[in-house]
Design an enzyme around this catalytic site. Structure first.
Site, PDB file in Angstrom:
ATOM      1  N   ASN A 210      -8.510   4.753   3.448  1.00  0.00           N
ATOM      2  CA  ASN A 210      -8.583   3.742   2.112  1.00  0.00           C
ATOM      3  C   ASN A 210     -10.108   3.218   2.022  1.00  0.00           C
ATOM      4  O   ASN A 210     -10.781   3.563   3.120  1.00  0.00           O
ATOM      5  CB  ASN A 210      -7.529   2.888   1.666  1.00  0.00           C
ATOM      6  CG  ASN A 210      -7.219   1.917   3.009  1.00  0.00           C
ATOM      7  OD1 ASN A 210      -8.154   1.156   3.344  1.00  0.00           O
ATOM      8  ND2 ASN A 210      -6.360   2.262   3.889  1.00  0.00           N
ATOM      9  N   ASP A 279       0.250   3.434   4.303  1.00  0.00           N
ATOM     10  CA  ASP A 279       1.770   3.334   4.195  1.00  0.00           C
ATOM     11  C   ASP A 279       2.354   4.823   4.610  1.00  0.00           C
ATOM     12  O   ASP A 279       3.578   4.908   4.900  1.00  0.00           O
ATOM     13  CB  ASP A 279       2.194   3.066   2.612  1.00  0.00           C
ATOM     14  CG  ASP A 279       1.991   1.924   2.134  1.00  0.00           C
ATOM     15  OD1 ASP A 279       1.971   1.099   3.191  1.00  0.00           O
ATOM     16  OD2 ASP A 279       1.737   1.467   0.882  1.00  0.00           O
ATOM     17  N   LYS A 289      -8.499  23.519  11.576  1.00  0.00           N
ATOM     18  CA  LYS A 289      -8.880  23.309  10.273  1.00  0.00           C
ATOM     19  C   LYS A 289      -8.080  24.067   9.223  1.00  0.00           C
ATOM     20  O   LYS A 289      -8.030  25.389   9.293  1.00  0.00           O
ATOM     21  CB  LYS A 289     -10.308  23.312  10.077  1.00  0.00           C
ATOM     22  CG  LYS A 289     -10.903  22.868   8.852  1.00  0.00           C
ATOM     23  CD  LYS A 289     -12.562  23.094   8.737  1.00  0.00           C
ATOM     24  CE  LYS A 289     -13.077  23.059   7.217  1.00  0.00           C
ATOM     25  NZ  LYS A 289     -14.367  23.640   7.264  1.00  0.00           N
ATOM     26  N   PRO A 306       5.265   2.847  10.251  1.00  0.00           N
ATOM     27  CA  PRO A 306       6.007   1.792  10.275  1.00  0.00           C
ATOM     28  C   PRO A 306       5.261   0.628   9.488  1.00  0.00           C
ATOM     29  O   PRO A 306       4.086   0.765   9.677  1.00  0.00           O
ATOM     30  CB  PRO A 306       6.236   1.740  11.856  1.00  0.00           C
ATOM     31  CG  PRO A 306       4.967   2.632  12.494  1.00  0.00           C
ATOM     32  CD  PRO A 306       4.813   3.513  11.266  1.00  0.00           C
ATOM     33  N   ASP A 307       5.913  -0.467   9.318  1.00  0.00           N
ATOM     34  CA  ASP A 307       5.251  -1.822   9.022  1.00  0.00           C
ATOM     35  C   ASP A 307       5.086  -2.579   9.987  1.00  0.00           C
ATOM     36  O   ASP A 307       6.060  -3.203  10.521  1.00  0.00           O
ATOM     37  CB  ASP A 307       6.371  -2.334   7.897  1.00  0.00           C
ATOM     38  CG  ASP A 307       5.215  -3.320   7.184  1.00  0.00           C
ATOM     39  OD1 ASP A 307       4.586  -4.296   7.786  1.00  0.00           O
ATOM     40  OD2 ASP A 307       5.760  -3.571   5.883  1.00  0.00           O
TER      41      ASP A 307
HETATM   42  O1  C5P Z   1       3.218  -3.794   1.811  1.00  0.00           O
HETATM   43  P1  C5P Z   1       1.818  -3.776   2.009  1.00  0.00           P
HETATM   44  O2  C5P Z   1       1.066  -2.978   2.666  1.00  0.00           O
HETATM   45  O3  C5P Z   1       1.177  -4.248   0.891  1.00  0.00           O
HETATM   46  O4  C5P Z   1       1.610  -5.452   2.867  1.00  0.00           O
HETATM   47  C1  C5P Z   1       0.393  -5.820   3.437  1.00  0.00           C
HETATM   48  C2  C5P Z   1       0.546  -6.455   4.521  1.00  0.00           C
HETATM   49  O5  C5P Z   1       1.067  -5.894   5.674  1.00  0.00           O
HETATM   50  C3  C5P Z   1      -0.841  -6.507   5.189  1.00  0.00           C
HETATM   51  O6  C5P Z   1      -0.846  -7.872   6.110  1.00  0.00           O
HETATM   52  C4  C5P Z   1      -0.753  -5.468   6.243  1.00  0.00           C
HETATM   53  O7  C5P Z   1      -1.668  -5.537   7.325  1.00  0.00           O
HETATM   54  C5  C5P Z   1       0.433  -5.306   6.810  1.00  0.00           C
HETATM   55  N1  C5P Z   1       0.934  -3.979   6.766  1.00  0.00           N
HETATM   56  C6  C5P Z   1       1.198  -3.469   8.066  1.00  0.00           C
HETATM   57  N2  C5P Z   1       1.770  -2.255   8.310  1.00  0.00           N
HETATM   58  C7  C5P Z   1       1.950  -1.434   7.404  1.00  0.00           C
HETATM   59  C8  C5P Z   1       1.557  -1.819   5.952  1.00  0.00           C
HETATM   60  C9  C5P Z   1       1.253  -2.989   5.945  1.00  0.00           C
HETATM   61  O8  C5P Z   1       1.211  -4.334   9.263  1.00  0.00           O
HETATM   62  N3  C5P Z   1       2.434  -0.432   7.571  1.00  0.00           N
END
Ligand code: C5P
Length: 395
Positions: A210, A279, A289, A306-307
């Protein structure tokens, strides 16, 4: 407002070849917002004329303790009255020796002895002069007297030799001075941050990423370090220079970022997720390739990453967690929902059109007390305001 706004800096220029860089330093300090007054030693004025500094700062430049432009002939005292810093750059071995011994045989050294403000020196000399035990003794004495020492750096010298003793570059000195002026609100705290985008490979040469530049995360890392924190920065692929004093870990993918965060989070008092983590990632990264086949389209299967922030916030003993939310609309609604979902005490929201990729940002802070809007400003200033805000929450 920059940290330099309203600051009066007396810049002392002694007689080393690095004096030519002091002209740019005077300009950069002025550009940052400081009111700069230059004092040259006789040697300094041999390298660059006072007129240069006068033109660059818009203030008279001084060389002589008996200069009659100063009322009551008290230049040696009055120039530093009301000053926030006396900065000597370059500081030659000779000037360091004089400062260490309280000698006062010209305007600059007299000002240093008669000052009420802090003093900082930026050493600049040949490597052997730097390594000489006499210089090292003087250096130790200056430090013991509470004088700040910025640099020197190692590298190629004007004499052609390579080694320790090069003056820091003007912008590095500006960064040191900014740190010097910053209140140490985070002294003793350990801060872990993520910054930049992630890159999720499709094959060895392509991937999903991004437009995050990393500027906001790096500005925050810098602001935390300037505020006295011990900072670890996990950075995705960006071309930002590492802020002074920051421990940087470079990663590419969200999974690597998560691993680096989890490996370091147990020491952290504060975790700030600034990174624009992808995400989703391709389910499989091809070893070779990918080739174009036929004339049809192509389907790529994505799996969720993972978040990292939510995972850190859910740890049994979590650090103080700060999240970022970049939205393209409905900022308040989405940011508040994100703060609740990820269970973070502070969430920094911004509209992507206000900040992503650019040098300025406009953010809104969401916490238990409600919403707190910060004015549009350069990212370094926004970062300082965020630090001031969460330092208050920590206290
Ligand atoms: O859900 P979203 O991506 O909008 O959330 C943004 C916040 O979550 C930011 O602080 C980003 O660094 C964190 N984030 C994360 N891991 C992800 C997605 C977002 O730590 N996979």
């Amino acid at each position: 407002m920059s940290i330099f706004t309203g600051k009066r800096i007396v810049l002392g220029i002694s007689g080393g070849i690095a004096a030519y860089k002091a002209a740019d330093l005077a300009r950069q300090l002025g550009k940052a917002g400081a009111d700069v007054h230059c004092v040259l030693t006789e040697g300094g004025a041999h390298f660059v004329t006072p007129i240069t500094f006068q033109a660059l700062t818009g203030n008279p430049a001084w060389t002589d303790a008996w200069d009659s432009r100063q009322s009551r002939n008290m230049a040696h005292i009055e120039l530093t009255r009301g000053a926030d810093l006396l900065l000597v750059a370059p500081a030659t071995a000779d000037v360091m020796a004089k400062l260490a011994h309280g000698m006062a045989d010209d305007l600059l050294t007299t000002l240093a002895l008669a000052r009420e403000c802090p003093l900082a020196v930026c050493p600049a000399m040949n490597r052997q002069m730097w390594e000489n035990p006499a210089t090292q003794r003087n250096l130790a004495q200056l430090r013991a007297d509470g004088i700040a020492v910025f640099g020197p750096a190692s590298g190629e010298q004007a004499c052609g030799e390579v080694g320790m003793g090069r003056m820091l570059e003007p912008l590095e000195i500006v960064a040191e001075v900014a740190a010097f002026f910053t209140p140490k609100r985070l002294a003793g705290r350990k801060v872990l941050l993520t910054a930049g985008p992630t890159f999720e490979p499709l094959d060895p040469v392509r991937g999903i990423t991004n437009i995050s530049s990393g500027k906001m995360g790096f500005a925050l890392a810098r602001a935390c370090a300037d505020a006295g924190a011990e900072v670890t920065l996990v950075a995705g692929p960006v071309s930002q220079p590492t802020p002074r004093g920051v421990n940087r870990i470079d990663v590419q993918t969200a999974l690597q970022m998560r691993n680096a965060v989890l490996a370091n989070v147990m020491h952290a008092d504060v975790f700030i997720g600034v990174a624009a983590v992808a995400d989703y990632r391709p389910a499989d990264a091809a070893e070779h390739k990918l080739k174009k086949t036929g004339s049809g389209g192509m389907t790529i299967e994505l799996v969720q990453n993972p978040d990292i922030l939510a995972e850190v916030a859910a740890l049994p003993n979590p650090p103080f967690c700060i999240g970022f939310a970049a939205e393209s609309q409905n900022l308040d609604e989405y940011a508040a929902a994100k703060r609740a979902k990820k269970r973070v005490p502070l969430l920094v929201g911004n509209l992507v059109q206000d900040g992503m990729g650019g040098d300025d940002n406009r953010v809104v802070l969401f916490d238990d007390a409600g919403r707190h809007e910060l004015p549009q400003a350069p990212k370094d200033e926004v970062a300082q305001a965020i630090v001031a805000h969460f330092a208050r929450m920590l206290a």
